[in-house]
Design a protein around this motif. Sequence first.
Motif, PDB file in Angstrom:
ATOM      1  N   GLN A   1       1.019  -0.919  -0.013  1.00 10.61           N
ATOM      2  CA  GLN A   1      -0.052  -0.238   0.137  1.00 10.61           C
ATOM      3  C   GLN A   1       0.990   1.186   0.185  1.00 10.61           C
ATOM      4  OE1 GLN A   1      -2.623  -0.694   3.239  1.00 10.61           O
ATOM      5  NE2 GLN A   1      -4.073  -1.502   2.042  1.00 10.61           N
ATOM      6  N   THR A   2       1.860   1.147   0.513  1.00  9.50           N
ATOM      7  CA  THR A   2       2.668   2.387   1.043  1.00  9.50           C
ATOM      8  C   THR A   2       4.005   2.241   0.048  1.00  9.50           C
ATOM      9  OG1 THR A   2       4.083   1.584   2.813  1.00  9.50           O
ATOM     10  CG2 THR A   2       2.001   2.903   3.398  1.00  9.50           C
ATOM     11  N   GLU A   3       4.228   1.150  -0.816  1.00  8.27           N
ATOM     12  CA  GLU A   3       5.389   0.932  -1.661  1.00  8.27           C
ATOM     13  C   GLU A   3       6.519   1.197  -0.594  1.00  8.27           C
ATOM     14  OE1 GLU A   3       5.150   2.932  -5.261  1.00  8.27           O
ATOM     15  OE2 GLU A   3       3.305   2.010  -5.840  1.00  8.27           O
ATOM     16  N   ALA A   4       6.889   0.750   0.712  1.00  7.85           N
ATOM     17  CA  ALA A   4       7.824   0.879   1.466  1.00  7.85           C
ATOM     18  C   ALA A   4       8.277  -0.646   1.729  1.00  7.85           C
ATOM     19  CB  ALA A   4       7.309   1.460   2.719  1.00  7.85           C
ATOM     20  N   SER A   5       9.590  -0.721   2.410  1.00  5.10           N
ATOM     21  CA  SER A   5      10.220  -1.674   2.762  1.00  5.10           C
ATOM     22  C   SER A   5      10.492  -1.640   4.035  1.00  5.10           C
ATOM     23  CB  SER A   5      11.426  -2.284   1.720  1.00  5.10           C
ATOM     24  OG  SER A   5      11.296  -2.513   0.545  1.00  5.10           O
ATOM     25  N   TYR A   6      10.741  -2.513   5.012  1.00  5.86           N
ATOM     26  CA  TYR A   6      10.999  -2.569   6.399  1.00  5.86           C
ATOM     27  C   TYR A   6      11.540  -3.914   6.642  1.00  5.86           C
ATOM     28  CZ  TYR A   6       7.354   0.772   6.398  1.00  5.86           C
ATOM     29  OH  TYR A   6       6.238   1.580   5.935  1.00  5.86           O
ATOM     30  N   ALA A   7      12.456  -3.972   7.849  1.00  8.67           N
ATOM     31  CA  ALA A   7      13.354  -4.808   8.317  1.00  8.67           C
ATOM     32  C   ALA A   7      13.347  -4.810   9.815  1.00  8.67           C
ATOM     33  CB  ALA A   7      14.636  -4.990   7.599  1.00  8.67           C
ATOM     34  N   ASN A   8      13.135  -5.998  10.496  1.00  5.71           N
ATOM     35  CA  ASN A   8      13.326  -6.055  11.969  1.00  5.71           C
ATOM     36  C   ASN A   8      14.476  -7.225  12.476  1.00  5.71           C
ATOM     37  OD1 ASN A   8       9.947  -5.146  12.723  1.00  5.71           O
ATOM     38  ND2 ASN A   8      11.410  -4.005  12.323  1.00  5.71           N
ATOM     39  N   LEU A   9      14.739  -7.012  13.289  1.00  4.72           N
ATOM     40  CA  LEU A   9      15.866  -8.169  13.899  1.00  4.72           C
ATOM     41  C   LEU A   9      14.721  -9.290  14.712  1.00  4.72           C
ATOM     42  CD1 LEU A   9      18.599  -5.865  15.361  1.00  4.72           C
ATOM     43  CD2 LEU A   9      18.343  -6.810  12.982  1.00  4.72           C
ATOM     44  N   ARG A  10      15.290 -10.484  14.322  1.00  9.78           N
ATOM     45  CA  ARG A  10      14.949 -11.640  15.020  1.00  9.78           C
ATOM     46  C   ARG A  10      16.065 -12.456  15.692  1.00  9.78           C
ATOM     47  NH1 ARG A  10       9.444 -12.503  14.299  1.00  9.78           N
ATOM     48  NH2 ARG A  10       9.692 -14.636  14.836  1.00  9.78           N
ATOM     49  N   LEU A  11      15.704 -13.148  16.860  1.00 11.99           N
ATOM     50  CA  LEU A  11      16.643 -14.036  17.507  1.00 11.99           C
ATOM     51  C   LEU A  11      16.261 -15.485  17.235  1.00 11.99           C
ATOM     52  CD1 LEU A  11      17.034 -12.404  21.141  1.00 11.99           C
ATOM     53  CD2 LEU A  11      18.590 -12.255  18.974  1.00 11.99           C
ATOM     54  N   ALA A  12      17.156 -16.457  16.891  1.00  5.16           N
ATOM     55  CA  ALA A  12      16.803 -17.758  16.501  1.00  5.16           C
ATOM     56  C   ALA A  12      17.619 -18.483  17.496  1.00  5.16           C
ATOM     57  CB  ALA A  12      17.237 -18.070  15.189  1.00  5.16           C
ATOM     58  N   SER A  13      17.336 -19.662  17.943  1.00  4.01           N
ATOM     59  CA  SER A  13      18.209 -20.655  18.853  1.00  4.01           C
ATOM     60  C   SER A  13      19.279 -21.094  17.606  1.00  4.01           C
ATOM     61  CB  SER A  13      17.214 -21.976  19.247  1.00  4.01           C
ATOM     62  OG  SER A  13      16.665 -22.525  18.043  1.00  4.01           O
ATOM     63  N   SER A  14      20.200 -21.828  18.393  1.00  2.00           N
ATOM     64  CA  SER A  14      21.308 -22.156  17.551  1.00  2.00           C
ATOM     65  C   SER A  14      21.024 -23.232  16.438  1.00  2.00           C
ATOM     66  CB  SER A  14      22.436 -22.873  18.442  1.00  2.00           C
ATOM     67  OG  SER A  14      22.077 -23.909  19.106  1.00  2.00           O
ATOM     68  N   ASP A  15      19.967 -24.149  16.756  1.00  2.00           N
ATOM     69  CA  ASP A  15      19.641 -24.988  15.626  1.00  2.00           C
ATOM     70  C   ASP A  15      18.403 -24.584  14.917  1.00  2.00           C
ATOM     71  OD1 ASP A  15      17.128 -24.853  17.032  1.00  2.00           O
ATOM     72  OD2 ASP A  15      17.193 -26.756  18.096  1.00  2.00           O
ATOM     73  N   GLY A  16      17.902 -23.268  14.883  1.00  2.00           N
ATOM     74  CA  GLY A  16      16.896 -22.710  14.112  1.00  2.00           C
ATOM     75  C   GLY A  16      15.519 -22.924  14.209  1.00  2.00           C
ATOM     76  N   ARG A  17      15.364 -23.813  15.201  1.00  2.00           N
ATOM     77  CA  ARG A  17      13.943 -24.356  15.252  1.00  2.00           C
ATOM     78  C   ARG A  17      13.079 -23.163  16.013  1.00  2.00           C
ATOM     79  NH1 ARG A  17      14.854 -30.501  17.271  1.00  2.00           N
ATOM     80  NH2 ARG A  17      15.710 -31.057  15.045  1.00  2.00           N
ATOM     81  N   GLN A  18      13.499 -22.505  17.043  1.00  2.00           N
ATOM     82  CA  GLN A  18      12.957 -21.411  17.827  1.00  2.00           C
ATOM     83  C   GLN A  18      13.442 -19.859  17.423  1.00  2.00           C
ATOM     84  OE1 GLN A  18      13.371 -22.307  21.923  1.00  2.00           O
ATOM     85  NE2 GLN A  18      12.276 -24.309  21.840  1.00  2.00           N
ATOM     86  N   HIS A  19      12.265 -19.000  17.244  1.00  2.00           N
ATOM     87  CA  HIS A  19      12.857 -17.831  16.789  1.00  2.00           C
ATOM     88  C   HIS A  19      11.698 -16.771  17.590  1.00  2.00           C
ATOM     89  CE1 HIS A  19      10.278 -17.570  13.273  1.00  2.00           C
ATOM     90  NE2 HIS A  19      10.828 -18.760  12.948  1.00  2.00           N
ATOM     91  N   ARG A  20      12.211 -15.450  17.587  1.00  2.00           N
ATOM     92  CA  ARG A  20      11.248 -14.561  18.345  1.00  2.00           C
ATOM     93  C   ARG A  20      11.629 -13.067  17.703  1.00  2.00           C
ATOM     94  NH1 ARG A  20      13.688 -12.448  22.987  1.00  2.00           N
ATOM     95  NH2 ARG A  20      15.530 -13.185  23.652  1.00  2.00           N
ATOM     96  N   PRO A  21      10.839 -12.251  17.888  1.00  2.00           N
ATOM     97  CA  PRO A  21      11.150 -10.912  17.342  1.00  2.00           C
ATOM     98  C   PRO A  21      12.097 -10.409  18.309  1.00  2.00           C
ATOM     99  CG  PRO A  21       8.826 -11.127  17.839  1.00  2.00           C
ATOM    100  CD  PRO A  21       9.527 -12.327  18.073  1.00  2.00           C
ATOM    101  N   PHE A  22      13.255  -9.573  17.869  1.00  3.02           N
ATOM    102  CA  PHE A  22      14.031  -8.654  18.872  1.00  3.02           C
ATOM    103  C   PHE A  22      13.702  -7.305  18.847  1.00  3.02           C
ATOM    104  CE2 PHE A  22      17.932  -6.794  19.961  1.00  3.02           C
ATOM    105  CZ  PHE A  22      18.215  -6.934  21.223  1.00  3.02           C
ATOM    106  N   THR A  23      13.247  -6.750  17.454  1.00  2.00           N
ATOM    107  CA  THR A  23      12.782  -5.593  17.194  1.00  2.00           C
ATOM    108  C   THR A  23      11.372  -5.693  16.456  1.00  2.00           C
ATOM    109  OG1 THR A  23      13.938  -4.947  15.217  1.00  2.00           O
ATOM    110  CG2 THR A  23      15.102  -4.382  17.225  1.00  2.00           C
TER     111      THR A  23
END
Length: 102
Positions: free
Chosen positions: A11-33
């Motif tokens: 709708q706004t033709e904008a790009s965004y990016a946030n940081l996420r944390l992941a476990s070392s095996d990559g199975r669990q992740h959650r937002p950081f920002t």
Amino acid sequence: MVFIEGWNDRQTEASYANLRLASSDGRQHRPFTQGNWSDRSPRWSPDNAHIAWISDRGGKQHIWVRRLDAAQETALDTGAQEPHRLAWSPDGNFVAFTAPVP
């Protein structure tokens, strides 16, 4: 592990990016920002207790720092310069950055 998750708002033709944390095996992740801005260049502190990154929150590039176990984020004053890259000092007490100089 910290990684960048990006998306586009058609709708706004904008790009965004946030940081996420992941476990070392990559199975669990959650937002950081979270938010409609672009976070980039995350760097772990030497003691793995903090992450520093560059974000365009407020319309200008700033360096932000946050402890993993806290919600408070701190913007570092870079003067009139907009940071391009950053790095932690070996003792974790300082963050250095590169920026164009007029």
